[in-house]
Design a protein around this motif. Structure first.
Motif, PDB file in Angstrom:
ATOM      1  N   LEU A  99      36.873 -51.581  43.294  1.00  0.00           N
ATOM      2  CA  LEU A  99      36.157 -52.435  44.155  1.00  0.00           C
ATOM      3  C   LEU A  99      36.973 -53.724  44.936  1.00  0.00           C
ATOM      4  O   LEU A  99      37.961 -53.910  45.349  1.00  0.00           O
ATOM      5  N   ARG A 100      37.403 -54.202  43.898  1.00  0.00           N
ATOM      6  CA  ARG A 100      38.781 -55.315  43.899  1.00  0.00           C
ATOM      7  C   ARG A 100      39.750 -54.665  44.557  1.00  0.00           C
ATOM      8  O   ARG A 100      40.265 -55.577  45.218  1.00  0.00           O
ATOM      9  N   LEU A 143      30.137 -49.883  34.740  1.00  0.00           N
ATOM     10  CA  LEU A 143      30.798 -50.600  35.720  1.00  0.00           C
ATOM     11  C   LEU A 143      31.566 -51.231  35.469  1.00  0.00           C
ATOM     12  O   LEU A 143      32.063 -51.858  36.636  1.00  0.00           O
ATOM     13  N   ALA A 144      32.342 -51.669  35.104  1.00  0.00           N
ATOM     14  CA  ALA A 144      34.304 -52.538  34.545  1.00  0.00           C
ATOM     15  C   ALA A 144      34.584 -51.905  35.463  1.00  0.00           C
ATOM     16  O   ALA A 144      35.452 -52.097  36.123  1.00  0.00           O
ATOM     17  N   ASP A 154      33.691 -52.769  39.655  1.00  0.00           N
ATOM     18  CA  ASP A 154      34.408 -54.003  39.424  1.00  0.00           C
ATOM     19  C   ASP A 154      35.687 -53.321  39.936  1.00  0.00           C
ATOM     20  O   ASP A 154      36.820 -53.984  40.833  1.00  0.00           O
ATOM     21  N   THR A 155      36.901 -53.101  38.746  1.00  0.00           N
ATOM     22  CA  THR A 155      38.210 -53.103  39.388  1.00  0.00           C
ATOM     23  C   THR A 155      38.439 -51.910  40.204  1.00  0.00           C
ATOM     24  O   THR A 155      39.304 -52.896  41.420  1.00  0.00           O
TER      25      THR A 155
END
Length: 89
Positions: free
Chosen positions: A60-61, A53-54, A57-58
């Motif tokens: 996608l951004r 999940l971390a 996040d990275t």
């Protein structure tokens, strides 16, 4: 919990990987995932849920900032036996 994620970024470019695809690749390769498979038409990562999940996040951004117009994800829970849950197992 373990997760397996399949993802793609768009728009596609068959001649060379676009910046958003490179950003996504770099994000998952930098994470401490158990498995990373990056290819021209799809990518798969697997690992502990918090790590995956971390990394997402990275990913996608970074890929959106690099010009992705669409990111498609499929997230599956993987059982202790390595079988993806929800696929008839």
């Amino acid at each position: 919990m373990r997760l397996r994620v399949e993802f793609t970024t768009e728009p596609f470019d068959l001649d060379e990987p676009p910046p958003h695809a490179l950003a996504a690749r770099d994000a998952v390769q930098a994470a401490e995932l158990d498995a990373v498979d990056v290819g021209p038409f799809g990518n798969t990562v697997e690992g502990r849920a918090d790590t995956v999940l971390a990394a997402l996040d990275t990913l996608l951004r970074a890929s959106l900032e690099a010009g992705a117009t669409r990111v498609s994800l499929q997230v599956n829970v993987v059982g202790a036996d390595g079988v993806t849950r929800g696929d008839g197992a």
